[in-house]
Design a protein around this motif. Structure first.
Motif, PDB file in Angstrom:
ATOM      1  N   LYS A   1       1.877   2.101  -3.500  1.00  0.00           N
ATOM      2  CA  LYS A   1       0.760   2.729  -4.222  1.00  0.00           C
ATOM      3  C   LYS A   1       0.579   4.183  -3.789  1.00  0.00           C
ATOM      4  CE  LYS A   1      -4.234   2.840  -4.771  1.00  0.00           C
ATOM      5  NZ  LYS A   1      -4.139   3.460  -6.114  1.00  0.00           N
TER       6      LYS A   1
ATOM      7  N   ASP B   1       1.028   7.161  -6.395  1.00  0.00           N
ATOM      8  CA  ASP B   1      -0.132   8.021  -6.657  1.00  0.00           C
ATOM      9  C   ASP B   1       0.229   9.497  -6.439  1.00  0.00           C
ATOM     10  OD1 ASP B   1      -1.679   5.864  -7.297  1.00  0.00           O
ATOM     11  OD2 ASP B   1      -2.857   5.855  -5.447  1.00  0.00           O
TER      12      ASP B   1
ATOM     13  N   GLU C   1       0.824  -1.214   0.000  1.00  0.00           N
ATOM     14  CA  GLU C   1       0.000   0.000   0.000  1.00  0.00           C
ATOM     15  C   GLU C   1       0.857   1.262   0.000  1.00  0.00           C
ATOM     16  OE1 GLU C   1      -3.489   0.413   2.461  1.00  0.00           O
ATOM     17  OE2 GLU C   1      -3.601  -1.769   2.705  1.00  0.00           O
TER      18      GLU C   1
ATOM     19  N   GLU D   1      -4.129  -1.947  -9.140  1.00  0.00           N
ATOM     20  CA  GLU D   1      -3.566  -3.266  -8.880  1.00  0.00           C
ATOM     21  C   GLU D   1      -4.466  -4.352  -9.442  1.00  0.00           C
ATOM     22  OE1 GLU D   1      -1.653  -5.798  -5.126  1.00  0.00           O
ATOM     23  OE2 GLU D   1      -2.845  -4.005  -4.757  1.00  0.00           O
TER      24      GLU D   1
END
Length: 570
Positions: free
Chosen positions: A335, A339, A332, A353
């Motif tokens: 990500k 992002d 996470e 994902e």
């Protein structure tokens, strides 16, 4: 009343089901070429080909193959990076009804010999730089022909000179060998026969891909045109892929993700594949600036590398329609970082994902663009189904329960090559009458059908009888501001049977001290149940990766066992 497919409510404009034509991979590509003959099909180091040119190359290659005796049911091993010859041969073999066995071009001689024997390959296709290794394996396996290609085969004159100066001049001259067939001679073959695309059936075995081989020799996974076409049409709904869309084809063609998503999906959709034979973050940064692709797909380590690249950090990323991570669990924190990285560079998308495995070509679950859920890998693609069962059974578990993920649908493999017993153990007929693929992955599913990947069941660490999930520990460590990357394994322990050990790469290697180890273990102690806290920690400059960029935890297990003089855990 139970809803069989609760995830359908989150498809949005994506169709719930797709009409799959009864065609081969070659025939779907031919349809795309007929619809968009002048669109660019591929680009490669400054060279390119339109769809009509690609189709002509494939047809000529298929004629040359059948004229030299390759026909229905024959297997040819393709040991190439992402280059035009790999695409041309892949579809030409499909047209001829032959089977493409896809392997890593850097495989050792013993590995290549295994692949050749296992697949009963009559030819192997290699780059000139790796001829000696392939020749040694071919001699041992009794393979008839070695088709030798060069990176320079498709380069423009100026790039040929640049390639020769950079690396081509270091490649040894090819020796006299009766089995050696240069690409130039092969494509000049005077056709003695024409290949008609009526030989193979869509359900025939068309491709052999290989499992990761983390324990023992890899298993050959037999896949059909129907499998690949279904995947291509399913994944093509996600963007959706429209004619003219460009993808950076970085992931290798010997991997289901690279071949099925980054090549076949886009070629049957009229897109452009920018072929990248070797990944470097600098190469990707240059290509993003030059070609402005709409799509980028990679494993999590690829995105970590891109964020560290100084040129990519200064690149406008507004061109991307969709950026996807697969092939390994996406932490996470990665990500979140990517992002934010995208947003700061005018990005209009996020890092999405998915989940997949080679036994279903690759992706079978993906995050819907309009319904991201933290920690979830998404919902089944159109016409795919998923459920969670109690490990070792066919008994479905209620929402929220951890168990083995099973998937079904049109991308399920034909079976394992030469392994009927393993096939029967992996694809099972459940009481509902459907064939289900038992993935061997520990997952859960919520009431809406969103899948949450935990880990491969073989990775579970048993500490004093308590199950510890390595990915939970890794995600916590990766969130620490001083940690760049981590990997957790179980090691033998006299008192607990197994203990948790963490391998950690720090952002600043100078901080790798005993004090930092104590600090990180205390950090874990504050946030984890006591059984999950690492007993020991080892700092590394880097972590070993598999050939597709996953962290090779099994190598760390084997290394620890060697150093300790013990059998490897598990």
């Amino acid at each position: 009343m139970k809803v069989e497919k609760p995830w359908l409510a989150f498809y949005g404009e994506i169709p719930h089901t797709i009409d799959y034509p009864a065609k081969t991979m070659y025939e779907l590509l031919r349809d795309a070429a007929t619809s968009s003959p002048e669109r660019t099909a591929w680009e490669f180091m400054g060279s390119s080909a339109t769809y009509s040119q690609l189709l002509q190359s494939i047809d000529d290659c298929a004629d040359a193959l059948v004229s030299r005796g390759i026909g229905k049911g024959d297997t040819v091993t393709i040991s190439l990076p992402n280059c035009p010859q790999a695409l041309i041969l892949f579809y030409a073999l499909n047209k001829a009804g032959a089977i493409a066995s896809m392997i890593h071009p850097l495989s050792a001689a013993a590995e290549i010999e295994f692949y050749l024997r296992e697949s009963r390959s009559v030819w192997i296709v290699v780059l000139d730089a790796f001829y000696a290794t392939a020749a040694e394996a071919a001699r041992a396996a009794g393979t008839d022909t070695i088709l030798v290609c060069s990176i320079a085969d498709f380069l423009k004159p100026a790039m040929k000179v640049a390639f020769w100066l950079a690396s081509g001049r270091k490649i040894p001259a090819l020796p006299a060998d009766g089995r050696l067939l240069p690409w130039s001679e092969f494509v000049a073959t005077e056709p003695k026969a024409r290949c008609e695309a009526t030989n193979p059936a869509p359900e025939d075995c068309a491709v052999i891909l290989y499992s990761g081989g983390t324990t023992g020799w890899p298993k050959g996974i037999m896949l059909s045109s129907r499998n690949f076409n279904a995947l291509g049409l399913q994944v093509g709904t996600q963007g959706p892929v429209v004619p003219g869309d460009i993808i950076l084809s970085i992931l290798p063609v010997f991997h289901g993700f690279g071949l099925g998503v980054c090549v076949h999906t886009f070629l049957i959709g009229g897109g452009t594949c920018v072929l990248v034979p070797r990944f470097t973050s600098a190469t990707v940064a240059k290509l993003v600036r030059k070609v402005r692709p709409q799509y980028l797909a990679g494993v999590p380590t690829l995105f970590e590398a891109l964020m560290r690249d100084p040129v990519f950090a200064k690149t406008d990323l507004s061109c991307f329609k969709l950026v996807y991570a697969g092939g390994d669990k996406l932490p996470e924190i990665v990500k979140e970082r990517f992002d934010a990285f995208l947003a700061a560079r005018h990005g209009r998308t996020s890092l999405f994902e998915g989940y997949g495995l080679t036994e279903s070509v690759t992706a079978c679950v993906a995050t819907p663009r309009s319904a991201y859920r933290a920690g979830s890998v998404g919902i089944p693609l159109p016409d795919m189904v998923a459920k969670i069962v109690a490990p070792g059974t066919t008994d479905e578990l209620p929402p929220g329960s951890d168990g083995e993920l099973c998937v079904g649908g049109p991308t399920l493999m034909l079976g394992y090559l030469n392994s009927p017993d393993e096939t029967a153990a992996t694809i099972r007929r459940h009481p509902d009458g459907r064939d289900w693929l038992h993935t061997g992955d520990l997952c859960s599913m919520d009431a809406d059908g969103f899948v949450y990947f935990r880990l491969r069941m073989k990775r579970i660490i048993k500490v004093s009888g308590v199950s510890v999930t390595p990915t939970i520990v890794e995600e916590l460590l990766d969130r620490h501001p001083d940690v760049a990357m981590s990997c957790v394994i179980g090691v033998p322990d006299e008192r607990k049977m197994q203990a948790v050990k963490a391998f950690v790469v720090l952002k600043d290697g100078r901080k790798a001290t005993n004090g930092k180890e104590a600090e990180l273990i205390e950090y874990c102690r504050k946030h984890l149940i006591k059984w999950s806290v690492p007993e020991s920690m080892e700092f590394r400059e880097s972590l070993p990766l598999t050939r597709v960029g996953k962290v090779a935890y099994s190598e760390l297990e084997a290394e620890h066992a060697r150093r300790a003089g013990l059998r490897r855990p598990g």
